[in-house]
Design a protein around this motif. Sequence first.
Motif, PDB file in Angstrom:
ATOM      1  N   LEU A 121      11.450  14.532 -13.393  1.00 52.96           N
ATOM      2  CA  LEU A 121      10.759  14.513 -12.279  1.00 52.96           C
ATOM      3  C   LEU A 121      12.039  14.241 -11.118  1.00 52.96           C
ATOM      4  CD1 LEU A 121       7.708  12.010 -12.458  1.00 52.96           C
ATOM      5  CD2 LEU A 121       7.842  14.477 -12.260  1.00 52.96           C
ATOM      6  N   PRO A 122      12.017  15.119 -10.046  1.00 48.48           N
ATOM      7  CA  PRO A 122      13.078  14.990  -9.002  1.00 48.48           C
ATOM      8  C   PRO A 122      12.944  13.293  -8.491  1.00 48.48           C
ATOM      9  CG  PRO A 122      11.500  16.621  -8.387  1.00 48.48           C
ATOM     10  CD  PRO A 122      10.747  15.818  -9.433  1.00 48.48           C
ATOM     11  N   PRO A 123      14.032  12.945  -7.886  1.00 45.90           N
ATOM     12  CA  PRO A 123      14.463  11.612  -7.479  1.00 45.90           C
ATOM     13  C   PRO A 123      13.319  11.154  -6.552  1.00 45.90           C
ATOM     14  CG  PRO A 123      16.473  12.567  -7.864  1.00 45.90           C
ATOM     15  CD  PRO A 123      15.388  13.718  -7.908  1.00 45.90           C
ATOM     16  N   HIS A 124      12.769  10.260  -6.332  1.00 49.56           N
ATOM     17  CA  HIS A 124      11.809   9.454  -5.329  1.00 49.56           C
ATOM     18  C   HIS A 124      10.492  10.163  -5.297  1.00 49.56           C
ATOM     19  CE1 HIS A 124      15.613   7.676  -4.077  1.00 49.56           C
ATOM     20  NE2 HIS A 124      16.264   8.726  -3.645  1.00 49.56           N
TER      21      HIS A 124
ATOM     22  N   ASP B  89      -3.030   9.629  -4.574  1.00 49.47           N
ATOM     23  CA  ASP B  89      -4.223  10.366  -4.822  1.00 49.47           C
ATOM     24  C   ASP B  89      -4.001  11.020  -5.933  1.00 49.47           C
ATOM     25  OD1 ASP B  89      -5.527   9.139  -2.687  1.00 49.47           O
ATOM     26  OD2 ASP B  89      -5.396  10.593  -1.263  1.00 49.47           O
ATOM     27  N   GLY B  90      -3.416  10.661  -7.050  1.00 50.04           N
ATOM     28  CA  GLY B  90      -3.263  11.470  -8.376  1.00 50.04           C
ATOM     29  C   GLY B  90      -2.317  12.560  -8.404  1.00 50.04           C
ATOM     30  N   SER B  91      -1.720  12.932  -7.148  1.00 48.54           N
ATOM     31  CA  SER B  91      -0.905  14.032  -7.258  1.00 48.54           C
ATOM     32  C   SER B  91       0.500  13.800  -6.964  1.00 48.54           C
ATOM     33  CB  SER B  91      -1.429  14.865  -5.724  1.00 48.54           C
ATOM     34  OG  SER B  91      -2.644  15.385  -6.288  1.00 48.54           O
ATOM     35  N   LEU B  92       1.291  14.292  -7.616  1.00 53.36           N
ATOM     36  CA  LEU B  92       3.013  14.006  -7.466  1.00 53.36           C
ATOM     37  C   LEU B  92       3.349  14.598  -6.011  1.00 53.36           C
ATOM     38  CD1 LEU B  92       3.980  15.093 -11.009  1.00 53.36           C
ATOM     39  CD2 LEU B  92       3.718  12.973 -10.145  1.00 53.36           C
ATOM     40  N   VAL B  93       4.237  13.969  -5.539  1.00 46.43           N
ATOM     41  CA  VAL B  93       4.632  14.205  -3.975  1.00 46.43           C
ATOM     42  C   VAL B  93       6.169  14.172  -4.354  1.00 46.43           C
ATOM     43  CG1 VAL B  93       4.853  13.837  -1.550  1.00 46.43           C
ATOM     44  CG2 VAL B  93       2.758  13.231  -2.798  1.00 46.43           C
TER      45      VAL B  93
ATOM     46  N   ARG C 288      -4.527   2.609  -9.330  1.00 49.20           N
ATOM     47  CA  ARG C 288      -4.181   3.374 -10.619  1.00 49.20           C
ATOM     48  C   ARG C 288      -3.621   4.808 -10.255  1.00 49.20           C
ATOM     49  NH1 ARG C 288      -7.195   7.122 -13.933  1.00 49.20           N
ATOM     50  NH2 ARG C 288      -6.545   6.871 -16.244  1.00 49.20           N
ATOM     51  N   GLN C 289      -3.921   5.158  -9.015  1.00 56.22           N
ATOM     52  CA  GLN C 289      -3.627   6.931  -8.635  1.00 56.22           C
ATOM     53  C   GLN C 289      -2.694   6.912  -7.349  1.00 56.22           C
ATOM     54  OE1 GLN C 289      -7.651   8.829  -8.511  1.00 56.22           O
ATOM     55  NE2 GLN C 289      -6.770  10.112 -10.435  1.00 56.22           N
ATOM     56  N   ASN C 290      -2.229   5.597  -7.246  1.00 52.15           N
ATOM     57  CA  ASN C 290      -1.391   5.732  -5.730  1.00 52.15           C
ATOM     58  C   ASN C 290      -0.120   4.792  -6.081  1.00 52.15           C
ATOM     59  OD1 ASN C 290      -2.630   7.141  -3.263  1.00 52.15           O
ATOM     60  ND2 ASN C 290      -4.319   6.069  -4.409  1.00 52.15           N
ATOM     61  N   ARG C 291       0.984   5.396  -6.357  1.00 48.80           N
ATOM     62  CA  ARG C 291       2.151   4.690  -6.562  1.00 48.80           C
ATOM     63  C   ARG C 291       3.431   5.313  -5.545  1.00 48.80           C
ATOM     64  NH1 ARG C 291       5.361   4.213 -12.100  1.00 48.80           N
ATOM     65  NH2 ARG C 291       7.700   3.435 -11.429  1.00 48.80           N
ATOM     66  N   PRO C 292       3.170   4.905  -4.212  1.00 51.27           N
ATOM     67  CA  PRO C 292       4.117   5.425  -3.174  1.00 51.27           C
ATOM     68  C   PRO C 292       5.717   4.708  -3.072  1.00 51.27           C
ATOM     69  CG  PRO C 292       2.616   3.936  -2.085  1.00 51.27           C
ATOM     70  CD  PRO C 292       2.292   4.053  -3.546  1.00 51.27           C
ATOM     71  N   GLU C 293       6.529   5.124  -2.587  1.00 47.37           N
ATOM     72  CA  GLU C 293       7.763   4.717  -2.564  1.00 47.37           C
ATOM     73  C   GLU C 293       8.196   4.494  -1.290  1.00 47.37           C
ATOM     74  OE1 GLU C 293      11.879   6.466  -3.225  1.00 47.37           O
ATOM     75  OE2 GLU C 293      11.127   5.991  -5.231  1.00 47.37           O
ATOM     76  N   PRO C 294       7.913   3.216  -0.588  1.00 47.66           N
ATOM     77  CA  PRO C 294       8.341   3.221   0.911  1.00 47.66           C
ATOM     78  C   PRO C 294      10.066   3.082   1.087  1.00 47.66           C
ATOM     79  CG  PRO C 294       6.939   1.257   0.039  1.00 47.66           C
ATOM     80  CD  PRO C 294       7.207   2.311  -0.989  1.00 47.66           C
ATOM     81  N   ASP C 295      10.351   3.457   2.189  1.00 48.60           N
ATOM     82  CA  ASP C 295      11.834   3.537   2.250  1.00 48.60           C
ATOM     83  C   ASP C 295      12.283   2.159   2.298  1.00 48.60           C
ATOM     84  OD1 ASP C 295      12.115   6.326   2.492  1.00 48.60           O
ATOM     85  OD2 ASP C 295      11.070   6.283   4.665  1.00 48.60           O
ATOM     86  N   VAL C 296      11.890   0.771   2.569  1.00 44.21           N
ATOM     87  CA  VAL C 296      12.439  -0.196   2.751  1.00 44.21           C
ATOM     88  C   VAL C 296      11.163  -1.140   2.610  1.00 44.21           C
ATOM     89  CG1 VAL C 296      13.488  -1.974   3.607  1.00 44.21           C
ATOM     90  CG2 VAL C 296      14.510   0.340   3.966  1.00 44.21           C
TER      91      VAL C 296
ATOM     92  N   GLU D   4       8.599  16.548   6.886  1.00 41.38           N
ATOM     93  CA  GLU D   4       7.450  17.035   5.886  1.00 41.38           C
ATOM     94  C   GLU D   4       6.319  15.421   5.893  1.00 41.38           C
ATOM     95  OE1 GLU D   4       7.453  15.699   2.778  1.00 41.38           O
ATOM     96  OE2 GLU D   4       9.306  14.705   2.978  1.00 41.38           O
ATOM     97  N   SER D   5       6.796  14.453   6.210  1.00 44.26           N
ATOM     98  CA  SER D   5       6.381  13.241   5.844  1.00 44.26           C
ATOM     99  C   SER D   5       5.072  12.888   6.963  1.00 44.26           C
ATOM    100  CB  SER D   5       6.857  12.288   5.121  1.00 44.26           C
ATOM    101  OG  SER D   5       7.885  11.443   6.234  1.00 44.26           O
ATOM    102  N   VAL D   6       5.273  13.479   7.965  1.00 41.09           N
ATOM    103  CA  VAL D   6       4.520  12.907   9.148  1.00 41.09           C
ATOM    104  C   VAL D   6       3.081  12.724   8.956  1.00 41.09           C
ATOM    105  CG1 VAL D   6       3.761  13.641  11.572  1.00 41.09           C
ATOM    106  CG2 VAL D   6       6.053  14.133  10.776  1.00 41.09           C
ATOM    107  N   GLY D   7       2.302  13.473   8.311  1.00 39.85           N
ATOM    108  CA  GLY D   7       0.860  13.294   8.062  1.00 39.85           C
ATOM    109  C   GLY D   7       0.832  11.902   7.055  1.00 39.85           C
ATOM    110  N   ARG D   8       1.625  11.813   6.061  1.00 40.91           N
ATOM    111  CA  ARG D   8       1.627  10.913   5.211  1.00 40.91           C
ATOM    112  C   ARG D   8       1.840   9.555   5.855  1.00 40.91           C
ATOM    113  NH1 ARG D   8       4.254  14.538   1.882  1.00 40.91           N
ATOM    114  NH2 ARG D   8       6.135  13.425   1.991  1.00 40.91           N
ATOM    115  N   ASP D   9       3.163   9.506   6.491  1.00 42.60           N
ATOM    116  CA  ASP D   9       3.490   8.197   7.167  1.00 42.60           C
ATOM    117  C   ASP D   9       2.584   7.762   8.193  1.00 42.60           C
ATOM    118  OD1 ASP D   9       5.287   8.310   5.218  1.00 42.60           O
ATOM    119  OD2 ASP D   9       7.059   9.104   6.589  1.00 42.60           O
ATOM    120  N   ARG D  10       2.033   8.685   9.064  1.00 45.31           N
ATOM    121  CA  ARG D  10       0.981   8.413  10.171  1.00 45.31           C
ATOM    122  C   ARG D  10      -0.396   7.989   9.816  1.00 45.31           C
ATOM    123  NH1 ARG D  10       2.892  12.773  14.838  1.00 45.31           N
ATOM    124  NH2 ARG D  10       4.991  12.177  15.287  1.00 45.31           N
ATOM    125  N   GLU D  11      -0.690   8.836   8.776  1.00 44.80           N
ATOM    126  CA  GLU D  11      -2.134   8.494   8.376  1.00 44.80           C
ATOM    127  C   GLU D  11      -2.599   8.181   7.197  1.00 44.80           C
ATOM    128  OE1 GLU D  11      -3.838  12.241   9.302  1.00 44.80           O
ATOM    129  OE2 GLU D  11      -2.750  12.515  11.349  1.00 44.80           O
TER     130      GLU D  11
END
Length: 203
Positions: free
Chosen positions: A35-38, A43-47, A87-95, A127-134
């Motif tokens: 997998l690429p870094p980060h 929702d069960g999908s790789l980002v 179970r289906q959400n494992r995000p990586e916050p910047d800090v 590319e992360s505007v929608g994810r980070d705002r909503e």
Amino acid sequence: MSVDPEIPEPETAYHWPVPPEGGWTADDLDTLPDLPPHTELIDGSLVFVSPQTLFHMRAISFFEWQLHSLVPGEYDVLREFTIDLDRQNRPEPDVIVVAAGDVADDPAMTRLSAASVLLAIEVVSPESVGRDREVKPLKYAKAGIAHYWRVENEGGRAVVFVFELEPTTGRYVATGIFRDRLKVPVPFPLDLDLAEITAKRRG
């Protein structure tokens, strides 16, 4: 048969992982190969993330090191570290600011529970505007993370949108928008010069 050294061998095509029925799970991030870094799970999908901008890198470094020197002793600061929301959400916050006692003394540790997180910070990329705002604020609030900061590039300068969890509704409420200085009493007293994020190093 001899191989002509001047003729390059064809590159092997990358095979993207095919999700199982129902999508990937948080555990899969630790076992999927190459997998690429980060890489995040939403929702069960790789980002997959885009290449990091200079603003993004400087903002992450700024908050990481500033918070390291200012957080109370019972907390720790981590950058670009995944957290389990469900179970289906494992995000990586910047800090993230986390309970120090929940950070295991284990170099192989790859994630923390959302229950350990006091503050999550996301630096917005194009590319992360929608994810980070909503998307992420809704998920972080649902997971009970008390504080969320969103950092954006506004004409080359940092602006920080600060949110606090309202316990009755379980949703974030905006408590301030900061452009020059970030001065807040919670989650602990902070007074930061945001101009330092984009200031060039001298000397």
